[in-house]
Write an enzyme that holds these catalytic residues in place. Structure first.
Site, mmCIF file in Angstrom:
data_model
loop_
_atom_site.group_PDB
_atom_site.id
_atom_site.type_symbol
_atom_site.label_atom_id
_atom_site.label_comp_id
_atom_site.label_asym_id
_atom_site.label_seq_id
_atom_site.Cartn_x
_atom_site.Cartn_y
_atom_site.Cartn_z
ATOM 1 C CG ASN A 186 4.491 0.169 -11.950
ATOM 2 O OD1 ASN A 186 4.181 0.519 -10.844
ATOM 3 N ND2 ASN A 186 3.853 0.664 -13.090
ATOM 4 C CD1 TRP A 195 -14.466 -0.404 0.275
ATOM 5 C CD2 TRP A 195 -13.851 -1.795 -1.293
ATOM 6 N NE1 TRP A 195 -13.653 0.249 -0.408
ATOM 7 C CE2 TRP A 195 -13.276 -0.439 -1.425
ATOM 8 C CE3 TRP A 195 -13.498 -2.731 -2.088
ATOM 9 C CZ2 TRP A 195 -12.437 -0.070 -2.479
ATOM 10 C CZ3 TRP A 195 -12.557 -2.601 -3.297
ATOM 11 C CH2 TRP A 195 -12.402 -0.997 -3.523
ATOM 12 C CD GLU A 239 6.264 5.105 -15.876
ATOM 13 O OE1 GLU A 239 6.163 4.698 -14.566
ATOM 14 O OE2 GLU A 239 5.728 5.231 -16.925
ATOM 15 C CD1 TRP A 263 -1.440 0.547 -2.877
ATOM 16 C CD2 TRP A 263 -2.980 -0.645 -3.407
ATOM 17 N NE1 TRP A 263 -1.015 -0.784 -2.942
ATOM 18 C CE2 TRP A 263 -2.140 -1.627 -3.084
ATOM 19 C CE3 TRP A 263 -4.368 -1.475 -3.862
ATOM 20 C CZ2 TRP A 263 -1.931 -2.810 -3.152
ATOM 21 C CZ3 TRP A 263 -4.342 -2.639 -3.585
ATOM 22 C CH2 TRP A 263 -3.208 -3.625 -3.170
ATOM 23 C CD1 TRP A 315 3.430 7.988 -14.950
ATOM 24 C CD2 TRP A 315 1.952 8.056 -13.409
ATOM 25 N NE1 TRP A 315 2.232 7.677 -15.669
ATOM 26 C CE2 TRP A 315 1.386 8.002 -14.944
ATOM 27 C CE3 TRP A 315 1.011 8.210 -12.436
ATOM 28 C CZ2 TRP A 315 -0.163 7.741 -14.927
ATOM 29 C CZ3 TRP A 315 -0.508 8.433 -12.605
ATOM 30 C CH2 TRP A 315 -0.929 7.882 -13.869
ATOM 31 C CD1 TRP A 362 -9.329 1.935 -1.786
ATOM 32 C CD2 TRP A 362 -7.387 2.628 -1.178
ATOM 33 N NE1 TRP A 362 -9.601 3.245 -1.227
ATOM 34 C CE2 TRP A 362 -8.311 3.730 -0.739
ATOM 35 C CE3 TRP A 362 -6.228 2.763 -1.117
ATOM 36 C CZ2 TRP A 362 -7.884 5.019 -0.290
ATOM 37 C CZ3 TRP A 362 -5.670 3.925 -0.465
ATOM 38 C CH2 TRP A 362 -6.358 5.084 -0.258
#
Length: 414
Positions: free
Chosen positions: A325, A290, A259, A366, A262, A343
């Protein structure tokens, strides 16, 4: 700070408040709340070592040049940030300071590796996490251990003028920050305590508990990392120290470090693809149809969609400035895949309400969930909020905590 204390007789620490220099991504309300208390904690820590924190407001370059004249300073040092606008600003500052006759140097304190240090065999940036982290993991042994803070900081004879912290007006005018204040304690000492507690009490439970929003089994270090109150090398060192007494936690340690990886990957992408905070990495999504609906976006923001897991997450965010998360992925998927809202609208809401709002991590998260970024799942993959609740909140404790009007219903109805 360490270099300044080693190479200079006297050291002045300064924070220049210049949010406009961050462009469209100036810190949001929750970040400002954290920043206020983080600066207060930093000031106390410097004073305990004999130093002080000067606070200025205005152009970063102008204030630094003014301060060198006021104090006679000939060296300026800082730790690097990686947001595109800040990278460009700091490059200009470094050049201008050197032209003015100062030594000006920046350092890496926020990441394990610089974004430009880890590249593919072809010398190009990574766009997929797994090979990126494999290469980073291979290099971890070469990283130096973190060093302690300087024991003594000698201030200059003429320290220069300083604003009061309250003059920055970082705290919200309304009573919005009350819940955040109950949930968090900014500052380095709090960060170190949280890291120690995690390694001693929750590291072994991390693989099973990291996806459970009803449990407190994550580290909750993200805001401390973003504000530089703790560094990833400190996390690495603490985990390795914990494994000496608990070698059976090796797999748990690997998952936690992944993590951290990331976060590294997010900064890697932001550095190499600076357009991504507002444009998809996958250009095919630039014309995605969208269906903008301010009413749906508002209902999502306020936790009033009628979907329990989604609403619980959004209410946790509004109350505490943070969200688990796993739930972040659920609410982001619902906004983009179910409601067909852009987004970017969700990213901006997170930016304003998260205490750990980080441009690199926010952008990666996102775009990953929306299916338009690096390592993206297929665009048609959806996080089913009902199944996610069944798997990761089996007794619906998380949902009932944040949606009390559902507290008396049986699990099958929540």
């Amino acid at each position: 700070l360490e270099t300044a204390c080693q190479l200079a007789e006297r050291v002045v620490a300064v924070y220049v408040h210049a949010p406009d220099e961050e462009g469209d991504w100036r810190p949001g309300a929750a970040s400002n709340w954290w920043l206020h208390h983080s600066l207060a904690a930093l000031s106390d820590a410097l004073q305990a070592r004999g130093g002080s924190l000067l606070i200025r407001r205005g152009s970063s370059l102008d204030e630094l040049l003014r301060l060198t004249r006021e104090t006679g300073a000939t060296q300026v040092y800082w730790n690097r940030l990686y947001e595109p606008r800040i990278e460009q600003r700091d490059a200009r500052i470094k050049l201008a300071l050197r032209e003015a006759g100062c030594t000006a140097e920046s350092f890496n304190a926020a990441l394990l590796f610089e974004p430009w240090q880890v590249l593919t065999g072809q010398g190009t940036p990574y766009r997929v996490f797994t090979p990126f982290w494999r290469e980073c993991r291979r290099r971890l042994e070469s990283l130096p251990l973190p060093r302690p803070a300087p024991a003594r900081i000698v201030p200059p004879r003429e320290a220069g003028s300083s604003l009061a912290l309250d003059a920055l007006e970082l705290l919200p005018r309304a009573n919005w920050g009350t819940g955040i204040a109950k949930a968090w304690r900014p500052g380095e000492s709090a960060a170190l305590e949280r890291l120690e507690s995690f390694c001693e009490q929750r590291l072994s439970r991390y693989p099973a508990g990291r996806n459970r929003p009803d449990l407190a089994d994550t580290s909750r270090l993200s805001a401390h990392l973003h504000f530089g109150e703790i560094a990833p090398r400190q996390c690495l060192a603490a985990v390795r120290a914990a494994l000496i007494d608990h070698p059976a936690d090796q797999q748990a340690a690997e998952e936690f470090l992944r993590e951290i990886g990331w976060r590294e990957f997010a900064h890697h992408l932001l550095h190499h693809f600076p357009h991504t905070p507002e444009q998809p990495l996958d250009k095919r999504f630039e014309r995605f149809p969208w269906d903008p609906d301010p009413g749906l976006l508002r209902a999502w923001q306020r936790g009033r969609t009628g979907i329990p897991m989604v609403d619980a997450g959004m209410r946790e965010l509004w109350e505490t400035g943070w969200m688990h998360n796993r739930v972040r992925m659920v609410v982001a998927s619902f906004l983009t895949k179910n409601l067909l809202q852009d987004w970017l609208g969700g990213a901006r809401w997170f930016w304003d309400t998260l205490v750990d709002a980080d441009l690199a991590s926010n952008t990666l998260g996102w775009q990953w969930t929306a299916g338009c970024g690096a390592d993206a799942a297929p665009y048609f993959r959806v996080f089913n909020p009902v199944l996610q609740a069944e798997r990761h909140d089996p007794a619906r404790e998380y949902i009932r905590r944040w949606i009390p009007e559902l507290a008396r219903l049986p699990d099958s109805h929540v």
